[in-house]
Write a protein that holds these residues in place. Structure first.
Motif, PDB file in Angstrom:
ATOM      1  N   SER A 113      56.487  79.877 151.702  1.00 39.38           N
ATOM      2  CA  SER A 113      57.901  80.131 151.178  1.00 39.38           C
ATOM      3  C   SER A 113      57.814  81.165 150.065  1.00 39.38           C
ATOM      4  N   LEU A 114      58.896  82.127 150.028  1.00 36.57           N
ATOM      5  CA  LEU A 114      58.863  82.961 149.057  1.00 36.57           C
ATOM      6  C   LEU A 114      60.354  83.162 148.517  1.00 36.57           C
ATOM      7  N   TYR A 115      60.396  83.182 146.890  1.00 33.14           N
ATOM      8  CA  TYR A 115      61.497  82.818 146.305  1.00 33.14           C
ATOM      9  C   TYR A 115      61.728  84.183 145.363  1.00 33.14           C
ATOM     10  N   TRP A 116      63.032  84.623 145.419  1.00 34.34           N
ATOM     11  CA  TRP A 116      63.494  85.869 144.462  1.00 34.34           C
ATOM     12  C   TRP A 116      64.268  85.310 143.487  1.00 34.34           C
ATOM     13  N   LEU A 117      63.733  85.569 142.060  1.00 35.88           N
ATOM     14  CA  LEU A 117      64.466  85.119 140.934  1.00 35.88           C
ATOM     15  C   LEU A 117      64.807  86.395 140.129  1.00 35.88           C
ATOM     16  N   ASP A 118      65.810  86.406 139.418  1.00 42.41           N
ATOM     17  CA  ASP A 118      66.080  87.347 138.494  1.00 42.41           C
ATOM     18  C   ASP A 118      66.440  87.130 136.944  1.00 42.41           C
ATOM     19  N   THR A 122      69.370  83.785 138.676  1.00 48.19           N
ATOM     20  CA  THR A 122      69.580  83.805 140.274  1.00 48.19           C
ATOM     21  C   THR A 122      68.152  83.093 140.914  1.00 48.19           C
ATOM     22  N   LEU A 123      68.475  82.262 142.158  1.00 49.82           N
ATOM     23  CA  LEU A 123      67.211  82.079 142.761  1.00 49.82           C
ATOM     24  C   LEU A 123      67.825  82.015 144.249  1.00 49.82           C
ATOM     25  N   ASN A 124      66.940  82.783 145.087  1.00 49.68           N
ATOM     26  CA  ASN A 124      67.244  82.850 146.511  1.00 49.68           C
ATOM     27  C   ASN A 124      65.745  82.754 147.160  1.00 49.68           C
ATOM     28  N   ARG A 125      65.823  81.938 148.304  1.00 50.89           N
ATOM     29  CA  ARG A 125      64.725  81.898 149.233  1.00 50.89           C
ATOM     30  C   ARG A 125      64.816  82.957 149.972  1.00 50.89           C
ATOM     31  N   VAL A 126      63.705  83.642 150.256  1.00 52.19           N
ATOM     32  CA  VAL A 126      63.890  85.151 151.007  1.00 52.19           C
ATOM     33  C   VAL A 126      62.824  85.010 152.117  1.00 52.19           C
ATOM     34  N   ASN A 127      62.957  85.938 153.112  1.00 53.15           N
ATOM     35  CA  ASN A 127      61.745  86.481 154.121  1.00 53.15           C
ATOM     36  C   ASN A 127      60.965  87.644 153.480  1.00 53.15           C
ATOM     37  N   THR A 128      61.965  88.450 152.725  1.00 56.05           N
ATOM     38  CA  THR A 128      61.148  89.701 152.300  1.00 56.05           C
ATOM     39  C   THR A 128      62.016  89.826 150.956  1.00 56.05           C
ATOM     40  N   GLY A 129      61.471  90.465 150.163  1.00 57.59           N
ATOM     41  CA  GLY A 129      61.989  90.428 148.558  1.00 57.59           C
ATOM     42  C   GLY A 129      61.288  91.293 147.919  1.00 57.59           C
ATOM     43  N   GLY A 130      61.803  91.993 146.823  1.00 58.57           N
ATOM     44  CA  GLY A 130      61.256  93.078 145.904  1.00 58.57           C
ATOM     45  C   GLY A 130      61.945  93.111 144.558  1.00 58.57           C
TER      46      GLY A 130
END
Lengths: 193, 235
Positions: A113-118, A122-130
């Motif tokens: 699993s990959l999570y994007w936080l700022d 903010t928290l989102n589970r993503v397939n691609t992130g940067g």
């Protein structure tokens, strides 16, 4: 500006970061590993304010370790992601951490699993992130190339294409990058560019 | 020893190394209605006598088995009001855990936190220990579990156990009856038979309470009708 991207594959997560550490116009080193292990199967990629990055990552990592020691069992990736978000949220209205993060992990029961936080929690589970300027160039590229059964070779090819695009089009593109994979066997370096 | 100007802890050691207040708290538990729990291969059952002080009490409003989280339930022997305080605390602890991790608290951790609260009340000034022992039943990633928590704050995981008035006989009965391969249905029957042993009068759905949790990880207190059905199977 820090460059981080992450790609979730079939049974792994691939993360790439640039390896330059600079202070305004001076480059301090070009081989800084900014992908930080949380435990054997999870990593943080943290971009942002200089002091906050290290302080915040060390704080979360210490608390994750404490949980494991206290309870004899490790937290899974989802728990670490939500815990991290909670800490960002609590600090937001008093002394915020100015960091954007990617959390990449592999759990035995649920897979990668990959999570994007700022920095606004903010928290989102993503397939691609940067994060960072580089992500503006790479995310649409990944949208085109990503599919659910992604293999490691395909993912590495995606990252290579992304890095090439960044070097071509970003004025202050970082020169060197490190690519790591997280899967059932843990964390390891795939290559450095 | 306790001067009014000082708020000594009531749990100061006796010369023989005992904490007398905790001993007395255990007496309060032993005077309470019998409760028991049985851990099966695919779930846990907890049960208790619901002995009311008078036939005029509206027994539908009396609830001795409480849900802490959807996958953890608890029953007690001892002082009802003390039980309700602990249930409140445990529910809050469980929700705080969920808010932090967005995952349900594992049974063993909730047991530890609750036991820590009970221990606090044996080492703080101006308070007395809780007059209850708890039987906590839950189902999480480590499977079905049953724990007993005492007024001292010590806790034990059990395959089967009983607390309260009739606990010695009940435990002896359970020791004979228990087997590692017992499933949840058999465990309910065994629980009812164990309660029947020490019960004065006729068991029915209105004077006992039974709580069950199975592989669906959903703790349910059985309705009066469901309890009566099980009782008929046991007769």
């Amino acid at each position: 500006m820090d460059f981080f991207v992450g790609i979730k594959g079939k049974d792994f997560v691939l993360v790439c970061s640039d390896t330059s550490a600079s202070h305004s116009i001076i480059s301090i080193k070009q081989d800084e590993d900014k992908i930080v292990p949380i435990d054997s199967h999870k990593v943080f990629c943290i971009a942002g304010e200089a002091g906050d990055r290290v302080n915040f990552s060390e704080y979360v990592i210490a608390n994750v370790k404490l949980y494991a020691l206290r309870n004899g069992t490790e937290l899974n990736t989802k728990s670490v992601a939500n815990y991290t978000r909670g800490e960002l949220a609590t600090a937001l209205r008093s002394s915020p951490y100015h960091c954007n993060l990617l959390l990449a992990g592999y759990d035995k029961e649920t897979g990668p699993s990959l999570y994007w936080l700022d920095y606004l929690a903010t928290l989102n589970r993503v397939n691609t992130g940067g994060t960072g300027y580089g992500s503006y160039f790479t995310l649409s590229l990944f949208d085109k190339m990503w599919h659910p059964e992604l293999t490691l070779d395909e993912a590495v090819a995606m990252i290579d294409a992304g890095i090439a695009e960044v070097k071509k089009r970003l004025v202050v593109a970082p020169p060197h990058y490190i690519i790591k994979v997280i899967d059932k066997d843990g964390i390891r370096v795939v290559k450095t560019v | 020893m306790a001067e009014s100007q000082y708020s000594f802890s009531l749990t100061t050691f006796s010369p023989s190394g005992k904490l007398v207040q905790i001993e007395y708290a255990l007496n309060a538990v032993a005077a309470g209605a019998t409760s028991l729990g049985i851990s099966a291969t695919d779930g846990v059952v907890i049960a208790t006598e619901k002995k009311l002080p008078s036939a005029l009490v509206d027994e539908t409003t009396v609830q001795k088995i409480m849900t802490i989280t959807p996958s953890i339930g608890v029953v007690y022997s001892g002082m009802g009001p003390d039980f309700r305080v602990l249930v409140r605390r445990a529910r809050k602890t469980a929700q705080a855990y969920y808010q932090m991790y967005k995952e349900h608290i594992p049974v063993a951790q909730l047991v530890r936190e609750t036991a820590a609260v009970m221990q606090e009340f044996t080492q703080t000034g101006g308070v007395r220990p809780f007059g209850v022992s708890l039987m906590m039943a839950g189902y999480d990633d480590n499977g079905p579990q049953l724990y007993q928590i005492d007024p001292s704050g010590s806790y034990f995981a059990w395959k089967a156990s009983a607390i309260g008035k009739n606990m010695t006989n009940a435990k002896a009965f359970l020791e004979k009856r228990y087997s590692d391969e017992v499933g949840i249905e058999d465990a309910v029957h065994t629980a009812l038979l164990t309660l029947k042993e020490g019960f004065e009068g006729q068991l029915s759905g209105s004077n006992i309470e039974v709580g069950v949790i199975g592989p669906d990880r959903s703790f349910k207190v059985l309705t009066e009708a469901e309890v009566n059905d099980y009782l008929q199977e046991v007769e």
